[in-house]
Design an enzyme around this catalytic site. Structure first.
Site, PDB file in Angstrom:
ATOM      1  N   GLU A   1       0.863  -1.190   0.000  1.00  0.00           N
ATOM      2  CA  GLU A   1       0.000   0.000   0.000  1.00  0.00           C
ATOM      3  C   GLU A   1       0.891   1.228   0.000  1.00  0.00           C
ATOM      4  OE1 GLU A   1      -2.377   2.568   3.320  1.00  0.00           O
ATOM      5  OE2 GLU A   1      -2.501   0.373   3.491  1.00  0.00           O
TER       6      GLU A   1
ATOM      7  N   THR B   1      -4.712   5.964   2.346  1.00  0.00           N
ATOM      8  CA  THR B   1      -5.172   7.303   2.715  1.00  0.00           C
ATOM      9  C   THR B   1      -6.023   7.903   1.597  1.00  0.00           C
ATOM     10  OG1 THR B   1      -2.951   7.495   3.712  1.00  0.00           O
ATOM     11  CG2 THR B   1      -4.462   9.324   4.038  1.00  0.00           C
TER      12      THR B   1
ATOM     13  N   LYS C   1     -10.646  -2.176   7.617  1.00  0.00           N
ATOM     14  CA  LYS C   1      -9.346  -1.813   8.174  1.00  0.00           C
ATOM     15  C   LYS C   1      -9.604  -1.326   9.593  1.00  0.00           C
ATOM     16  CE  LYS C   1      -5.902   1.875   7.849  1.00  0.00           C
ATOM     17  NZ  LYS C   1      -5.405   3.016   7.040  1.00  0.00           N
TER      18      LYS C   1
END
Length: 213
Positions: free
Chosen positions: A43, A72, A131
């Site tokens: 990521e 993000t 998450k």
């Protein structure tokens, strides 16, 4: 990639490496070293310097060896730009416009949540997995507690998880763990790649042990 493929990959590899750095070239080298050490899910946080350039570069060079997502992802533009740069999945710290847009674009999403209400909202929004963030202060017991009312959901704890914590989260029922600075260290800022390589191998081994493989 679709949601089923992403959850299958998370279940197989049990480890998502998060790259966030101030040096674009160092971020790219970090990705290369991680893949060399056996990490297959990466990521790239959009808060990194030239994040879209990093995403584009490593997607082009490592796409056959790894699966690369954007982290993000908060806004609709974040989702669109990340996909255009080569990201195959999106990771968010919370439910936001980026979550909805990424799903509309066909990108599977790891949607950030912490409370039961947020977990339910993430699932109803269409997230591939939740998450669980920030997870470090909550511990593996929180994953186990959430799995009781939500037995069909997939949880990926992220935030403040060290090497010694990996197996505990996986044995508590986490699908995988997401690891940022405890794994990447100073490498994305131009730091020690040799130390990164050693840590990556340790985390890969810990993920395997935690999954019972």
């Amino acid at each position: 990639m679709d949601s089923r493929e992403l959850t299958s990959l998370l279940a197989e590899h049990r480890l998502l490496a998060i790259i966030r750095g101030s040096d674009p070239a160092a971020c790219r080298r970090t990705a290369e070293v991680l893949v060399e050490a056996g990490v297959r899910l990466l990521e790239v946080s959009l808060t990194s310097a030239d994040a879209l350039g990093v995403l584009s570069g490593i997607s082009a060079t490592l796409g056959a060896e790894a699966h690369i997502g954007a982290g993000t992802v908060l806004t609709a533009d974040d989702a669109r730009n990340a996909q255009a740069a080569g990201a195959t999945f999106a990771v968010t710290p919370a439910l936001a416009d980026g979550t909805t847009t990424a799903i509309e674009l066909g990108m599977p999403v790891l949607a950030g949540a912490m409370t039961p209400t947020e977990v339910l909202a993430a699932d109803r929004a269409g997230a591939a997995a939740v998450k669980l963030f920030p997870a470090g202060g909550l511990g593996p017991g929180y994953v186990k507690a959430l799995r009781d009312p939500f037995p069909g959901l997939h949880f990926v704890p992220v935030g403040g998880i060290g090497l010694a914590d990996v197996s505990g989260y996986l044995r508590a029922g986490a699908l995988a763990v997401g690891i940022g600075s405890p794994l990447s260290g100073d490498a994305p800022h131009g730091g020690d790649l040799g130390a990164l390589r050693a840590r990556a191998r340790e985390f890969v081994a810990a993920a395997g042990e935690g999954s019972g493989t």
